[in-house]
Enzyme design. Structure first.
Site, PDB file in Angstrom:
ATOM      1  N   CYS B  72       0.857  -1.196   0.000  1.00  0.00           N
ATOM      2  CA  CYS B  72       0.000   0.000   0.000  1.00  0.00           C
ATOM      3  C   CYS B  72       0.889   1.241   0.000  1.00  0.00           C
ATOM      4  O   CYS B  72       0.669   2.194  -0.750  1.00  0.00           O
ATOM      5  CB  CYS B  72      -0.893   0.031   1.244  1.00  0.00           C
ATOM      6  SG  CYS B  72      -1.822  -1.470   1.571  1.00  0.00           S
ATOM      7  N   CYS B  75       2.548   2.956  -3.162  1.00  0.00           N
ATOM      8  CA  CYS B  75       1.795   3.962  -3.915  1.00  0.00           C
ATOM      9  C   CYS B  75       1.396   5.146  -3.039  1.00  0.00           C
ATOM     10  O   CYS B  75       1.480   6.298  -3.459  1.00  0.00           O
ATOM     11  CB  CYS B  75       0.531   3.355  -4.517  1.00  0.00           C
ATOM     12  SG  CYS B  75       0.846   2.176  -5.842  1.00  0.00           S
ATOM     13  N   HIS B  76       0.885   4.838  -1.835  1.00  0.00           N
ATOM     14  CA  HIS B  76       0.250   5.881  -1.012  1.00  0.00           C
ATOM     15  C   HIS B  76       1.219   6.597  -0.083  1.00  0.00           C
ATOM     16  O   HIS B  76       0.852   7.614   0.506  1.00  0.00           O
ATOM     17  CB  HIS B  76      -0.879   5.278  -0.174  1.00  0.00           C
ATOM     18  CG  HIS B  76      -2.040   4.764  -0.977  1.00  0.00           C
ATOM     19  ND1 HIS B  76      -2.918   5.593  -1.635  1.00  0.00           N
ATOM     20  CD2 HIS B  76      -2.472   3.496  -1.229  1.00  0.00           C
ATOM     21  CE1 HIS B  76      -3.846   4.854  -2.248  1.00  0.00           C
ATOM     22  NE2 HIS B  76      -3.585   3.596  -2.019  1.00  0.00           N
ATOM     23  N   CYS B 110      -8.332  -1.861  -4.563  1.00  0.00           N
ATOM     24  CA  CYS B 110      -6.912  -1.523  -4.675  1.00  0.00           C
ATOM     25  C   CYS B 110      -6.065  -2.788  -4.789  1.00  0.00           C
ATOM     26  O   CYS B 110      -5.134  -2.857  -5.585  1.00  0.00           O
ATOM     27  CB  CYS B 110      -6.494  -0.736  -3.439  1.00  0.00           C
ATOM     28  SG  CYS B 110      -5.707   0.823  -3.801  1.00  0.00           S
ATOM     29  N   CYS B 173     -35.249   0.435  11.289  1.00  0.00           N
ATOM     30  CA  CYS B 173     -34.124   1.011  12.037  1.00  0.00           C
ATOM     31  C   CYS B 173     -34.594   2.256  12.783  1.00  0.00           C
ATOM     32  O   CYS B 173     -34.278   2.474  13.953  1.00  0.00           O
ATOM     33  CB  CYS B 173     -32.996   1.411  11.095  1.00  0.00           C
ATOM     34  SG  CYS B 173     -32.482   0.154   9.912  1.00  0.00           S
ATOM     35  N   CYS B 176     -36.323   2.477  16.385  1.00  0.00           N
ATOM     36  CA  CYS B 176     -35.474   2.537  17.583  1.00  0.00           C
ATOM     37  C   CYS B 176     -34.516   3.727  17.520  1.00  0.00           C
ATOM     38  O   CYS B 176     -34.403   4.486  18.470  1.00  0.00           O
ATOM     39  CB  CYS B 176     -34.661   1.244  17.726  1.00  0.00           C
ATOM     40  SG  CYS B 176     -35.645  -0.142  18.332  1.00  0.00           S
ATOM     41  N   HIS B 177     -33.788   3.873  16.394  1.00  0.00           N
ATOM     42  CA  HIS B 177     -32.616   4.754  16.409  1.00  0.00           C
ATOM     43  C   HIS B 177     -32.908   6.212  16.076  1.00  0.00           C
ATOM     44  O   HIS B 177     -32.061   7.068  16.326  1.00  0.00           O
ATOM     45  CB  HIS B 177     -31.529   4.169  15.504  1.00  0.00           C
ATOM     46  CG  HIS B 177     -31.106   2.795  15.947  1.00  0.00           C
ATOM     47  ND1 HIS B 177     -30.411   2.582  17.107  1.00  0.00           N
ATOM     48  CD2 HIS B 177     -31.345   1.571  15.418  1.00  0.00           C
ATOM     49  CE1 HIS B 177     -30.204   1.276  17.259  1.00  0.00           C
ATOM     50  NE2 HIS B 177     -30.770   0.641  16.258  1.00  0.00           N
ATOM     51  N   ARG B 214     -22.202  -5.192  12.132  1.00  0.00           N
ATOM     52  CA  ARG B 214     -23.106  -4.644  13.143  1.00  0.00           C
ATOM     53  C   ARG B 214     -24.531  -4.555  12.608  1.00  0.00           C
ATOM     54  O   ARG B 214     -25.501  -4.883  13.296  1.00  0.00           O
ATOM     55  CB  ARG B 214     -22.618  -3.252  13.585  1.00  0.00           C
ATOM     56  CG  ARG B 214     -23.425  -2.658  14.713  1.00  0.00           C
ATOM     57  CD  ARG B 214     -23.189  -3.464  15.996  1.00  0.00           C
ATOM     58  NE  ARG B 214     -24.161  -3.192  17.037  1.00  0.00           N
ATOM     59  CZ  ARG B 214     -25.364  -3.777  17.116  1.00  0.00           C
ATOM     60  NH1 ARG B 214     -25.747  -4.651  16.190  1.00  0.00           N
ATOM     61  NH2 ARG B 214     -26.171  -3.492  18.105  1.00  0.00           N
ATOM     62  N   CYS B 218     -28.099  -6.399  13.807  1.00  0.00           N
ATOM     63  CA  CYS B 218     -29.348  -5.704  14.119  1.00  0.00           C
ATOM     64  C   CYS B 218     -30.508  -6.302  13.325  1.00  0.00           C
ATOM     65  O   CYS B 218     -31.610  -6.476  13.850  1.00  0.00           O
ATOM     66  CB  CYS B 218     -29.199  -4.222  13.779  1.00  0.00           C
ATOM     67  SG  CYS B 218     -29.637  -3.119  15.116  1.00  0.00           S
TER      68      CYS B 218
END
Lengths: 148, 257
Positions: B72, B75-76, B110, B173, B176-177, B214, B218
């Site tokens: 990586c 290049c970076h 990449c 979603c 609740c959120h 995650r 849920c």
């Protein structure tokens, strides 16, 4: 309140499961804001109902609290179940459990005895109500004992 | 009539956000809901278990891989320079596919295109390590994901999914959120679902995981069929959540309960 027989029949048909090949749900009749008759034709067992309310798989106390000193974790998303039997008749409790959406389309309370109108149900739960007719009757019998 | 119209306009003016949406001043990251013990664990890099993943990522960053035999870094360059602020704008628009890609997908693109190496598996140690390393370079920086106008339809799709009831428990979603984030599900704080810290070390997992992991958890929780890894709807939902957290500070790699 009198309702025409055809109106009652239409409601019974509406309560029938829409999906073919699905587990058959017991038909029921909604009158006013309740379901007067037991889904099983038998009274439920309040002791079994209490155990069901406390069991995580029934999902009740994820959102509700109640007079359950032994349950460490109870939710506060929904009203306490304490006094539920004073606030509501068994018929009202039964409809609330079976299909709370019918009373309030915006409610977050699941319809525990309904298998239509759902989206992307996981395969383990597809075409099954959250609770069986027997379980609903047991819970109704228990909630009716919660008096204030 | 005129008075009623005027009243309606006044009311609309008083509602700067759509019904149910969290007002900008009320937004809180998952960190805010944590116990002081968990906060202390995240705040101390020598105690934050996610930092082990970051260290892993540093090794991978400078390891040559693939037929191109490039790392990586070849290049970076230095990760703390080239990757500063990058995670805060992901998922980002990928011109080649004309669709958003999340940070893990970008790492794998990449690998395929520039290193000519096999992509890492979803949730693999390597992919979590590299994304944790890159995400750490955005710590404290405001989230800007979704600003690219080309992403607009994908943000809209993500929002639609966020509002869609799903699963046997028939919950969106947002139920609740957006609407109940200040309450508790069986004693646990619900939170607003602001994805400021991914990938996270989750105490419940005893390990690292991505936002996709995650979200899948849920969805299974509401007894829905979870979106498959890297599907367009999954990326759209990630993008919507990041755009919903617009301006909030990144705290990756975070600790969460």
């Amino acid at each position: 309140m009198m309702r025409s027989a055809s109106r009652v029949l239409a409601m019974v048909i509406a309560a029938l499961p829409a999906t073919t090949g699905a587990q058959q749900l017991t038909p029921y009749t909604v009158e006013a804001d309740g379901i007067a008759a037991s889904l099983t034709g038998q009274p439920g067992d309040a002791a079994r109902g209490r155990a069901l309310v406390l069991a995580r798989s029934s999902t009740c106390i994820l959102c509700h609290s109640g007079p359950f000193p032994e349950a460490r974790f109870q939710g506060d998303l929904a009203p306490s179940l304490a006094g539920a039997g004073s606030r509501s008749t068994p018929a009202q409790l039964r409809l609330r459990l079976v299909d709370a959406r019918r009373l309030n389309p915006g409610t977050i309370m699941p319809s525990y005895y309904r298998i239509d109108g759902l989206t992307r149900v996981g395969s383990a739960w597809r075409d099954k109500p959250i609770l069986s007719a027997e379980q609903i009757e047991d819970i109704v019998a228990y909630l009716a004992t919660l008096r204030e | 009539m005129m008075r009623r119209v005027a009243l309606a306009i006044a009311l609309l003016g008083a509602l700067p956000v759509l019904a149910g949406e969290i007002a900008p001043a009320e937004r809180r990251s998952g960190y805010d809901f944590m116990s002081s013990d968990s906060k202390a664990m995240q705040d101390d890099d020598t105690a934050n278990p996610a930092m082990l993943s970051v260290l892993d990522g540093e090794t991978l960053w400078s390891t040559k891989a693939g037929a191109a035999n490039k790392s990586c870094g070849d290049c970076h360059g230095a990760v703390d320079v080239s990757m500063k602020g990058v995670a805060a704008r992901y998922p980002a628009f990928d011109a080649a596919s004309s669709a958003p890609v999340d940070l893990a997908q970008r790492v794998n693109l990449c690998r395929r295109q520039h290193q000519e190496a096999e992509p890492f598996a979803a949730e693999s140690r390597e992919l979590l390590a590299l994304t944790a390393l890159v995400a750490k370079q955005s710590r404290g920086m405001p989230i800007t994901a979704g600003d690219d106008p080309r992403l607009k339809p994908f943000v809209a799709r993500g929002r639609e999914l966020f509002l869609q009831r799903q699963g046997q428990l028939n919950l969106a979603c947002s139920n609740c959120h957006d609407d109940n984030w200040d309450k508790h599900l069986a004693g646990s704080a619900i939170t607003q679902g602001q994805p400021t810290g991914y990938p996270i070390y989750r105490l419940e997992w005893q390990g690292m995981g991505s936002l996709q992991r995650r979200l899948r958890g849920c969805m299974t929780g509401v007894r829905a069929r979870a979106f498959d890894v890297d599907t367009p709807d999954m990326i759209a939902l990630e993008l919507y959540l990041m755009s919903r957290a617009h301006g909030m500070a990144m705290d990756a790699p975070a600790v969460r309960p």
